[in-house]
Design a protein around this motif. Structure first.
Motif, PDB file in Angstrom:
ATOM      1  N   PRO A   1     -21.470  41.513 -47.172  1.00 45.41           N
ATOM      2  CA  PRO A   1     -22.588  42.021 -47.984  1.00 45.41           C
ATOM      3  C   PRO A   1     -22.491  41.576 -49.446  1.00 45.41           C
ATOM      4  O   PRO A   1     -21.396  41.440 -49.983  1.00 45.41           O
ATOM      5  CB  PRO A   1     -22.462  43.537 -47.847  1.00 45.41           C
ATOM      6  N   ASP A   2     -23.666  41.348 -50.046  1.00 44.81           N
ATOM      7  CA  ASP A   2     -23.744  40.864 -51.427  1.00 44.81           C
ATOM      8  C   ASP A   2     -24.015  41.963 -52.454  1.00 44.81           C
ATOM      9  O   ASP A   2     -23.649  41.816 -53.614  1.00 44.81           O
ATOM     10  CB  ASP A   2     -24.919  39.875 -51.579  1.00 44.81           C
ATOM     11  N   ILE A   3     -24.735  42.990 -52.048  1.00 44.39           N
ATOM     12  CA  ILE A   3     -25.281  43.946 -53.016  1.00 44.39           C
ATOM     13  C   ILE A   3     -24.716  45.342 -52.758  1.00 44.39           C
ATOM     14  O   ILE A   3     -24.963  45.934 -51.700  1.00 44.39           O
ATOM     15  CB  ILE A   3     -26.825  43.949 -52.943  1.00 44.39           C
ATOM     16  N   PRO A   4     -23.969  45.884 -53.726  1.00 48.50           N
ATOM     17  CA  PRO A   4     -23.348  47.187 -53.507  1.00 48.50           C
ATOM     18  C   PRO A   4     -24.356  48.307 -53.227  1.00 48.50           C
ATOM     19  O   PRO A   4     -24.083  49.188 -52.417  1.00 48.50           O
ATOM     20  CB  PRO A   4     -22.563  47.456 -54.789  1.00 48.50           C
ATOM     21  N   GLY A   5     -25.515  48.258 -53.860  1.00 46.73           N
ATOM     22  CA  GLY A   5     -26.510  49.309 -53.631  1.00 46.73           C
ATOM     23  C   GLY A   5     -26.989  49.343 -52.196  1.00 46.73           C
ATOM     24  O   GLY A   5     -27.166  50.424 -51.610  1.00 46.73           O
TER      25      GLY A   5
ATOM     26  N   SER B   1     -32.145  39.124 -37.203  1.00 41.89           N
ATOM     27  CA  SER B   1     -32.323  37.774 -37.729  1.00 41.89           C
ATOM     28  C   SER B   1     -33.802  37.439 -37.876  1.00 41.89           C
ATOM     29  O   SER B   1     -34.591  37.691 -36.963  1.00 41.89           O
ATOM     30  CB  SER B   1     -31.666  36.761 -36.795  1.00 41.89           C
ATOM     31  N   THR B   2     -34.150  36.827 -38.992  1.00 37.26           N
ATOM     32  CA  THR B   2     -35.528  36.359 -39.176  1.00 37.26           C
ATOM     33  C   THR B   2     -35.816  35.153 -38.295  1.00 37.26           C
ATOM     34  O   THR B   2     -36.962  34.763 -38.139  1.00 37.26           O
ATOM     35  CB  THR B   2     -35.797  35.985 -40.653  1.00 37.26           C
TER      36      THR B   2
ATOM     37  N   GLU C   1     -27.408  39.449 -47.808  1.00 36.44           N
ATOM     38  CA  GLU C   1     -28.739  39.483 -48.396  1.00 36.44           C
ATOM     39  C   GLU C   1     -29.164  38.095 -48.868  1.00 36.44           C
ATOM     40  O   GLU C   1     -30.331  37.733 -48.767  1.00 36.44           O
ATOM     41  CB  GLU C   1     -28.777  40.466 -49.582  1.00 36.44           C
ATOM     42  N   SER C   2     -28.222  37.319 -49.356  1.00 33.40           N
ATOM     43  CA  SER C   2     -28.547  36.009 -49.935  1.00 33.40           C
ATOM     44  C   SER C   2     -28.652  34.890 -48.910  1.00 33.40           C
ATOM     45  O   SER C   2     -29.338  33.907 -49.152  1.00 33.40           O
ATOM     46  CB  SER C   2     -27.483  35.630 -50.972  1.00 33.40           C
ATOM     47  N   ALA C   3     -27.975  35.010 -47.760  1.00 36.92           N
ATOM     48  CA  ALA C   3     -27.898  33.858 -46.866  1.00 36.92           C
ATOM     49  C   ALA C   3     -27.869  34.193 -45.377  1.00 36.92           C
ATOM     50  O   ALA C   3     -27.731  33.284 -44.567  1.00 36.92           O
ATOM     51  CB  ALA C   3     -26.647  33.045 -47.218  1.00 36.92           C
ATOM     52  N   GLY C   4     -27.970  35.447 -45.012  1.00 30.26           N
ATOM     53  CA  GLY C   4     -27.885  35.796 -43.600  1.00 30.26           C
ATOM     54  C   GLY C   4     -26.475  35.584 -43.074  1.00 30.26           C
ATOM     55  O   GLY C   4     -25.502  35.954 -43.723  1.00 30.26           O
TER      56      GLY C   4
END
Length: 156
Positions: free
Chosen positions: A11-15, A83-84, A106-109
């Motif tokens: 994961p990229d985003i702590p929130g 997955s998109t 979040e940034s790259a799947g």
């Protein structure tokens, strides 16, 4: 009783991670964090979104994808990736009570090898032209459907 787990791939985003941990605490899910994360995994970084729910969630940290996969295969659990690029809608998929719901960065799947290694790949249908739904919202949508199908809400 449902033993569905939520797994977060680097994961990229702590929130978002804190929000998913709060969701898991409220619904009784366990969470697997596949490292490395894009931030320091600390109570300080997760506290704003996770609030005081963090103490109520069972979280397992895996140092990398390979360690997570070895654990998962040893447990005999099915891996279900959001997955998109998927073709199957999450609302038509048949969830099982021991599935692991995997959500990418979040940034790259997730990398292609992880995408291909999933037992199932699911799409959240969206209006044409939109890229993706926030990962915490996606986790809530899929977790809710998985609980509905496996009668997990009855156990809460």
């Amino acid at each position: 009783m449902s033993d569905i787990r939520i797994a977060l791939y680097q994961p990229d985003i702590p929130g978002n991670t804190g929000t998913i941990l709060r969701l898991a605490a409220c619904l009784g899910f366990k969470v697997d964090i596949i490292e490395p994360a894009g931030f320091v995994l600390s109570d300080k970084n997760l506290r704003r979104a996770g609030m005081d729910y963090l103490a109520s969630v069972a979280m397992t940290r895996h140092v990398n994808w390979e360690q997570f996969e070895a654990w998962r295969r040893g447990e005999g659990r099915r891996l279900v990736l959001a997955s998109t690029r998927a073709a199957v809608s999450y609302v038509t998929f048949g969830f099982r009570p021991d599935d692991i719901l995997l959500f990418g960065r979040e940034s790259a799947g997730v990398p292609e090898a992880v995408h291909e290694g999933a037992d199932a790949r699911l799409l959240i249908p969206m209006v044409a032209g939109q890229r993706s739904i926030n990962v915490a919202m996606s986790a809530a949508m899929m977790a809710g459907e998985a609980l509905r199908q496996t009668a997990g809400f009855a156990a809460l």
